[in-house]
Design a protein around this motif. Sequence first.
Motif, PDB file in Angstrom:
ATOM      1  N   TYR A   8      22.010  37.161  80.108  1.00  8.09           N
ATOM      2  CA  TYR A   8      20.647  36.645  79.935  1.00  8.09           C
ATOM      3  C   TYR A   8      20.232  35.857  81.168  1.00  8.09           C
ATOM      4  O   TYR A   8      20.977  35.032  81.682  1.00  8.09           O
ATOM      5  CB  TYR A   8      20.589  35.758  78.684  1.00  8.09           C
ATOM      6  CG  TYR A   8      19.350  34.898  78.612  1.00  8.09           C
ATOM      7  CD1 TYR A   8      18.112  35.458  78.330  1.00  8.09           C
ATOM      8  CD2 TYR A   8      19.422  33.539  78.863  1.00  8.09           C
ATOM      9  CE1 TYR A   8      16.972  34.669  78.281  1.00  8.09           C
ATOM     10  CE2 TYR A   8      18.287  32.742  78.814  1.00  8.09           C
ATOM     11  CZ  TYR A   8      17.070  33.316  78.526  1.00  8.09           C
ATOM     12  OH  TYR A   8      15.943  32.545  78.478  1.00  8.09           O
ATOM     13  N   SER A  36      21.043  43.828  73.748  1.00  7.95           N
ATOM     14  CA  SER A  36      19.953  42.913  73.419  1.00  7.95           C
ATOM     15  C   SER A  36      18.830  43.700  72.738  1.00  7.95           C
ATOM     16  O   SER A  36      18.612  44.872  73.029  1.00  7.95           O
ATOM     17  CB  SER A  36      19.434  42.210  74.686  1.00  7.95           C
ATOM     18  OG  SER A  36      19.089  43.140  75.680  1.00  7.95           O
ATOM     19  N   SER A  90      12.923  42.434  76.263  1.00  6.41           N
ATOM     20  CA  SER A  90      14.004  42.104  75.336  1.00  6.41           C
ATOM     21  C   SER A  90      13.605  40.857  74.555  1.00  6.41           C
ATOM     22  O   SER A  90      12.757  40.072  74.990  1.00  6.41           O
ATOM     23  CB  SER A  90      15.314  41.868  76.091  1.00  6.41           C
ATOM     24  OG  SER A  90      15.160  40.832  77.036  1.00  6.41           O
ATOM     25  N   PHE A  99      15.238  37.483  72.656  1.00  2.59           N
ATOM     26  CA  PHE A  99      16.369  36.589  72.453  1.00  2.59           C
ATOM     27  C   PHE A  99      15.879  35.449  71.575  1.00  2.59           C
ATOM     28  O   PHE A  99      14.670  35.279  71.380  1.00  2.59           O
ATOM     29  CB  PHE A  99      16.880  36.024  73.782  1.00  2.59           C
ATOM     30  CG  PHE A  99      17.467  37.058  74.703  1.00  2.59           C
ATOM     31  CD1 PHE A  99      18.791  37.433  74.582  1.00  2.59           C
ATOM     32  CD2 PHE A  99      16.690  37.660  75.677  1.00  2.59           C
ATOM     33  CE1 PHE A  99      19.344  38.390  75.429  1.00  2.59           C
ATOM     34  CE2 PHE A  99      17.225  38.617  76.524  1.00  2.59           C
ATOM     35  CZ  PHE A  99      18.560  38.974  76.406  1.00  2.59           C
ATOM     36  N   ALA A 103      23.822  38.703  75.046  1.00  4.56           N
ATOM     37  CA  ALA A 103      23.120  37.682  75.825  1.00  4.56           C
ATOM     38  C   ALA A 103      23.983  37.215  76.991  1.00  4.56           C
ATOM     39  O   ALA A 103      23.682  36.212  77.624  1.00  4.56           O
ATOM     40  CB  ALA A 103      22.756  36.504  74.929  1.00  4.56           C
ATOM     41  N   ARG A 142      21.357  37.049  71.083  1.00  3.74           N
ATOM     42  CA  ARG A 142      20.764  38.350  71.432  1.00  3.74           C
ATOM     43  C   ARG A 142      19.781  38.888  70.393  1.00  3.74           C
ATOM     44  O   ARG A 142      19.247  39.973  70.556  1.00  3.74           O
ATOM     45  CB  ARG A 142      21.858  39.374  71.677  1.00  3.74           C
ATOM     46  CG  ARG A 142      22.666  39.685  70.435  1.00  3.74           C
ATOM     47  CD  ARG A 142      23.764  40.663  70.730  1.00  3.74           C
ATOM     48  NE  ARG A 142      25.048  40.006  70.670  1.00  3.74           N
ATOM     49  CZ  ARG A 142      26.178  40.553  71.048  1.00  3.74           C
ATOM     50  NH1 ARG A 142      26.187  41.756  71.542  1.00  3.74           N
ATOM     51  NH2 ARG A 142      27.294  39.905  70.942  1.00  3.74           N
TER      52      ARG A 142
END
Length: 189
Positions: free
Chosen positions: A138, A90, A112, A114, A135, A84
């Motif tokens: 995700y 996140s 976001s 990642f 996450a 994350r």
Amino acid sequence: MRNIFIVVFALLCFTVKAQDASTSEVKFPVADPSPADIVYYPLNAAKVKADDATKPIVKVIYSRPQKKGRDIFGVLEQYGKVWRFGANESTEIRFFKKVTIGGKKIKAGAYSLFAIPNKDSWTIIVNKQTDKWGAFSYDETKDVVRVNVPVKTPSKPIEYFSITFNSKEGGINLVAGWDKTQIELPINF
């Protein structure tokens, strides 16, 4: 008589309950061990005086987990798995104007961040999905761009996950570091 007794008893109970509610204290949550933080580019954009025309170009909102003596990448945060890019929700990145990352033009807006950490390089992911915890949800189909960046080793371990920006020709680098790892994501304007 019995009905009067029931009514009086009910009123007493209601009065006691109302007094308890008005005198009870609010219970606030305890402080988070991974505090939230915000970083802007330009770094002083949020602190400008009224007569200063400096406006933000990029803003990152993230939580800052601590090392606490642990080995981080490859142990706590597994290599090859989506992370994350911080702690808690996140990490959110907001572009106040169009930018280019990894050769892809990205519209102004909120996204976001990642990452997929690996020993020698990371994949940094800009994703359309925001306001999610970690996450866990995700969704790769909402990726805007993925960029591979090399891993650098800072001169000393970094206790808190940290993000900042440094200027480069044509834009900036988003610099992130934690423990014995540092990466730079080029962002062009």
